[in-house]
Scaffold this motif. Structure first.
Motif, PDB file in Angstrom:
ATOM      1  N   THR A  98      33.769  39.270  43.592  1.00  0.00           N
ATOM      2  CA  THR A  98      34.261  38.698  42.818  1.00  0.00           C
ATOM      3  C   THR A  98      32.851  37.270  41.914  1.00  0.00           C
ATOM      4  O   THR A  98      33.241  36.975  40.600  1.00  0.00           O
ATOM      5  N   ILE A  99      31.964  37.653  42.557  1.00  0.00           N
ATOM      6  CA  ILE A  99      30.583  37.094  42.187  1.00  0.00           C
ATOM      7  C   ILE A  99      30.594  37.516  40.924  1.00  0.00           C
ATOM      8  O   ILE A  99      30.089  36.482  39.742  1.00  0.00           O
ATOM      9  N   ILE A 100      30.326  38.814  40.767  1.00  0.00           N
ATOM     10  CA  ILE A 100      29.582  39.704  39.658  1.00  0.00           C
ATOM     11  C   ILE A 100      31.029  39.034  38.419  1.00  0.00           C
ATOM     12  O   ILE A 100      30.722  38.453  37.239  1.00  0.00           O
ATOM     13  N   TYR A 101      32.478  38.853  38.333  1.00  0.00           N
ATOM     14  CA  TYR A 101      33.148  38.258  37.591  1.00  0.00           C
ATOM     15  C   TYR A 101      33.723  37.302  37.015  1.00  0.00           C
ATOM     16  O   TYR A 101      32.984  36.767  35.765  1.00  0.00           O
ATOM     17  N   LEU A 102      32.816  36.523  38.473  1.00  0.00           N
ATOM     18  CA  LEU A 102      32.678  34.946  38.123  1.00  0.00           C
ATOM     19  C   LEU A 102      31.035  34.540  37.433  1.00  0.00           C
ATOM     20  O   LEU A 102      31.792  33.717  36.031  1.00  0.00           O
ATOM     21  N   MET A 103      30.867  35.385  37.325  1.00  0.00           N
ATOM     22  CA  MET A 103      29.239  35.012  36.289  1.00  0.00           C
ATOM     23  C   MET A 103      29.632  35.828  34.909  1.00  0.00           C
ATOM     24  O   MET A 103      28.731  34.824  34.347  1.00  0.00           O
ATOM     25  N   ILE A 104      30.051  36.834  34.831  1.00  0.00           N
ATOM     26  CA  ILE A 104      30.697  37.058  33.577  1.00  0.00           C
ATOM     27  C   ILE A 104      31.370  36.401  33.172  1.00  0.00           C
ATOM     28  O   ILE A 104      31.391  35.336  32.111  1.00  0.00           O
ATOM     29  N   GLN A 105      32.452  35.514  33.862  1.00  0.00           N
ATOM     30  CA  GLN A 105      33.474  35.068  32.991  1.00  0.00           C
ATOM     31  C   GLN A 105      32.461  33.688  32.393  1.00  0.00           C
ATOM     32  O   GLN A 105      32.852  32.794  31.898  1.00  0.00           O
ATOM     33  N   VAL A 106      31.912  32.638  33.157  1.00  0.00           N
ATOM     34  CA  VAL A 106      31.486  31.845  33.542  1.00  0.00           C
ATOM     35  C   VAL A 106      30.387  31.596  32.333  1.00  0.00           C
ATOM     36  O   VAL A 106      30.408  31.267  31.287  1.00  0.00           O
ATOM     37  N   VAL A 107      29.372  33.070  32.011  1.00  0.00           N
ATOM     38  CA  VAL A 107      28.699  33.345  30.706  1.00  0.00           C
ATOM     39  C   VAL A 107      29.813  33.179  29.304  1.00  0.00           C
ATOM     40  O   VAL A 107      29.395  32.799  28.473  1.00  0.00           O
ATOM     41  N   ALA A 108      30.241  34.241  29.564  1.00  0.00           N
ATOM     42  CA  ALA A 108      31.417  35.115  28.290  1.00  0.00           C
ATOM     43  C   ALA A 108      32.099  32.700  28.202  1.00  0.00           C
ATOM     44  O   ALA A 108      32.509  32.352  26.224  1.00  0.00           O
ATOM     45  N   GLN A 109      32.697  32.106  28.420  1.00  0.00           N
ATOM     46  CA  GLN A 109      33.324  30.643  28.814  1.00  0.00           C
ATOM     47  C   GLN A 109      32.020  29.977  28.372  1.00  0.00           C
ATOM     48  O   GLN A 109      32.480  29.346  27.448  1.00  0.00           O
ATOM     49  N   GLY A 110      31.398  30.238  29.039  1.00  0.00           N
ATOM     50  CA  GLY A 110      29.974  28.440  28.267  1.00  0.00           C
ATOM     51  C   GLY A 110      29.367  29.086  26.949  1.00  0.00           C
ATOM     52  O   GLY A 110      29.157  28.661  27.055  1.00  0.00           O
ATOM     53  N   THR A 111      29.159  30.761  26.821  1.00  0.00           N
ATOM     54  CA  THR A 111      29.284  30.630  25.070  1.00  0.00           C
ATOM     55  C   THR A 111      29.861  30.880  24.239  1.00  0.00           C
ATOM     56  O   THR A 111      29.380  29.871  22.980  1.00  0.00           O
ATOM     57  N   LEU A 112      31.114  30.736  24.214  1.00  0.00           N
ATOM     58  CA  LEU A 112      32.078  30.569  23.215  1.00  0.00           C
ATOM     59  C   LEU A 112      32.824  29.735  23.224  1.00  0.00           C
ATOM     60  O   LEU A 112      33.519  29.509  21.850  1.00  0.00           O
ATOM     61  N   GLY A 113      33.201  29.267  24.587  1.00  0.00           N
ATOM     62  CA  GLY A 113      34.614  28.736  24.848  1.00  0.00           C
ATOM     63  C   GLY A 113      36.094  28.825  23.918  1.00  0.00           C
ATOM     64  O   GLY A 113      35.697  29.734  24.807  1.00  0.00           O
ATOM     65  N   ALA A 114      36.521  28.165  23.155  1.00  0.00           N
ATOM     66  CA  ALA A 114      37.840  28.329  23.102  1.00  0.00           C
ATOM     67  C   ALA A 114      37.997  29.472  22.085  1.00  0.00           C
ATOM     68  O   ALA A 114      38.914  30.206  22.131  1.00  0.00           O
ATOM     69  N   ASP A 115      37.145  30.178  21.324  1.00  0.00           N
ATOM     70  CA  ASP A 115      36.977  31.024  20.503  1.00  0.00           C
ATOM     71  C   ASP A 115      36.988  32.232  21.763  1.00  0.00           C
ATOM     72  O   ASP A 115      37.381  33.446  20.598  1.00  0.00           O
ATOM     73  N   LEU A 116      36.426  32.303  23.149  1.00  0.00           N
ATOM     74  CA  LEU A 116      36.460  33.298  23.285  1.00  0.00           C
ATOM     75  C   LEU A 116      38.043  34.165  23.771  1.00  0.00           C
ATOM     76  O   LEU A 116      38.159  35.558  23.422  1.00  0.00           O
ATOM     77  N   ALA A 117      39.093  32.927  23.243  1.00  0.00           N
ATOM     78  CA  ALA A 117      40.552  33.932  22.959  1.00  0.00           C
ATOM     79  C   ALA A 117      40.211  34.738  21.779  1.00  0.00           C
ATOM     80  O   ALA A 117      41.526  35.427  21.873  1.00  0.00           O
ATOM     81  N   LYS A 118      39.813  33.970  20.925  1.00  0.00           N
ATOM     82  CA  LYS A 118      40.140  35.205  19.494  1.00  0.00           C
ATOM     83  C   LYS A 118      39.606  36.462  19.986  1.00  0.00           C
ATOM     84  O   LYS A 118      39.755  37.073  18.323  1.00  0.00           O
ATOM     85  N   HIS A 119      39.057  36.839  20.882  1.00  0.00           N
ATOM     86  CA  HIS A 119      37.992  38.267  20.452  1.00  0.00           C
ATOM     87  C   HIS A 119      38.752  39.021  22.017  1.00  0.00           C
ATOM     88  O   HIS A 119      38.414  39.425  22.605  1.00  0.00           O
ATOM     89  N   PRO A 120      39.861  39.539  21.989  1.00  0.00           N
ATOM     90  CA  PRO A 120      40.552  40.376  22.171  1.00  0.00           C
ATOM     91  C   PRO A 120      40.403  41.982  23.558  1.00  0.00           C
ATOM     92  O   PRO A 120      39.907  42.287  24.316  1.00  0.00           O
ATOM     93  N   ASP A 121      39.823  42.866  22.468  1.00  0.00           N
ATOM     94  CA  ASP A 121      39.489  44.067  22.042  1.00  0.00           C
ATOM     95  C   ASP A 121      37.789  43.241  22.731  1.00  0.00           C
ATOM     96  O   ASP A 121      37.578  44.821  23.634  1.00  0.00           O
ATOM     97  N   ALA A 122      37.030  42.900  22.848  1.00  0.00           N
ATOM     98  CA  ALA A 122      35.818  43.110  23.048  1.00  0.00           C
ATOM     99  C   ALA A 122      34.845  41.428  23.001  1.00  0.00           C
ATOM    100  O   ALA A 122      34.225  40.922  22.461  1.00  0.00           O
ATOM    101  N   PRO A 123      35.972  40.707  24.266  1.00  0.00           N
ATOM    102  CA  PRO A 123      34.966  39.260  24.419  1.00  0.00           C
ATOM    103  C   PRO A 123      33.179  39.537  24.848  1.00  0.00           C
ATOM    104  O   PRO A 123      32.677  38.447  24.304  1.00  0.00           O
ATOM    105  N   LEU A 124      32.812  40.012  25.194  1.00  0.00           N
ATOM    106  CA  LEU A 124      31.730  39.798  25.758  1.00  0.00           C
ATOM    107  C   LEU A 124      31.026  40.287  25.028  1.00  0.00           C
ATOM    108  O   LEU A 124      29.478  39.801  24.896  1.00  0.00           O
ATOM    109  N   ALA A 125      30.991  41.352  23.945  1.00  0.00           N
ATOM    110  CA  ALA A 125      30.637  41.695  23.584  1.00  0.00           C
ATOM    111  C   ALA A 125      29.590  40.750  21.799  1.00  0.00           C
ATOM    112  O   ALA A 125      28.942  40.511  21.550  1.00  0.00           O
TER     113      ALA A 125
END
Length: 377
Positions: free
Chosen positions: A180-207
């Motif tokens: 859970t901690i690892i998933y939360l940290m990954i989500q916080v970084v991805a959401q915190g850097t891309l914001g609403a644009d995160l949903a525009k990259h379903p194939d490779a959001p972390l990249a």
């Protein structure tokens, strides 16, 4: 998920058996229901590995666009399964070594992503806009549960550990907390850097997120990491899951043919080839989302049986090794878990239930046939 893990911990502390959830179901409800739970677990693993191979093909396509055509996707999938079959037929040592190396390789890009990206988070991107509706939440949960499936693996060797009443709950909760901690940290970084644009990259959001603070090198690193991660999951699955087919063949639930052992490498070669073939056919038949939901429906039905078994074991006060895991209000946990499972399953589609029903019907017919063979033998 906490409710489910608590049920697993209670059951695992009362019945020390090697085999995992379906072993506890068999103790509570008998051999036939335990067999069905095993088949649900098999369908879970099959749907999961087929879905992840789709993710692997998507990642490979983003790294090497030439491999993105429908025909080349099939070639990539076939190559992955073929290579892993060869590795695992040669023996468990080779398979286990591959899993260890790939596990380390897939964690490094994620740790880099978290440690570097945490300094580039925009607080405005993490603002909470309100609760989603019940349907939207349910649709998300039935897909998200895929990320946590596998925590129950900690129960599989419970018959071989010391003091299971203490060790099993600790291992189950520790796995849940770390994941859970690892998933939360990954989500916080991805959401915190891309914001609403995160949903525009379903194939490779972390990249795409990594590209905002590490550039093209970061994007490529995460794409390669995603490919390695998916390959690592498939490697681990091909190492362990075919053993279910082998065990069913050995115990008579399936024809003895499936318990065949390679004369040189002593590996369950027929089970490995059969499992990989079924997974390959499933991989080319659907998308990750569909296969993940199919896997989740199967595992939730298995969880449902396990939670019911937990309640039965507590009511009978079954215990096999010392004082079991107890706490105030323990008896209500299975009921709450069953309610949560029914709510999540209500958001699945008819397709997943039809496929699961067909598998269970065929398994039941096979079980009845084999039982008649046992009686006349």
């Amino acid at each position: 998920m906490v409710l489910f893990v608590t049920c697993f911990a209670i059951a695992g502390s009362r019945v020390s058996l090697t085999g995992g959830l379906y072993a506890y179901v068999e103790v509570a409800f008998g051999r036939y229901v335990g067999f069905l739970a095993g088949m649900l677990y098999f369908l879970t693993a099959l749907g999961a590995v087929a879905g992840v191979v789709n993710v692997l093909a998507n990642s490979v396509e983003l790294v090497v666009p030439f491999l993105g055509s429908p025909v080349m996707r099939i070639v990539v999938m076939l190559a992955v399964y073929g290579m892993l079959v060869l590795i695992n037929v040669r023996g468990v040592r080779e398979g286990a070594s591959a899993v260890t190396v790939i596990t380390i390789a897939k964690l490094l890009p994620l740790l880099l992503f978290i440690c570097a990206g945490i300094f580039f988070i925009h607080p405005a991107n993490l603002q909470w806009s309100g609760w989603p509706g019940s349907k939207a939440l349910g649709d998300a949960v039935i897909l998200l549960i895929f990320a946590f499936v596998g925590i129950e693996v900690a129960l599989i060797p419970s018959g071989e550990v010391k003091n299971p009443a203490r060790t099993v709950p600790r291992s189950a909760y520790l796995a849940l907390v770390i994941t859970t901690i690892i998933y939360l940290m990954i989500q916080v970084v991805a959401q915190g850097t891309l914001g609403a644009d995160l949903a525009k990259h379903p194939d490779a959001p972390l990249a795409e997120s990594a590209m905002t603070f590490l550039g093209n090198l970061g994007r490529t690193t995460l794409l390669v990491g995603a490919t390695i991660s998916a390959f690592g999951f498939v490697t681990s699955d091909i190492l362990s899951s075919p053993r279910m087919i082998f065990a069913f063949g050995r115990d008579g639930a399936l024809p003895q043919f499936f318990a065949h052992v390679h004369p040189r490498y002593r590996s369950p070669d027929v089970a490995i080839i059969t499992y990989a073939t079924l997974a390959f056919l499933l991989s080319i038949s659907g998308t990750f989302e569909r296969l993940a939901v199919l896997s989740n429906v199967a595992v939730l039905l298995m969880y449902l049986l396990c939670c019911g078994a937990c309640w039965v074991l507590v009511q009978r006060d079954v215990r096999s090794d010392g004082q079991p895991f107890n706490f105030p209000g323990m008896k209500i946990v299975p009921a709450l878990a069953i309610g949560a499972i029914i709510w999540i399953l209500s958001h699945a589609t008819e397709r997943e239930f039809i496929v699961t029903g067909i598998v269970l019907a065929l398994a039941s017919i096979l079980y009845l046939i084999r039982r008649e063979v046992w009686r006349t033998a």
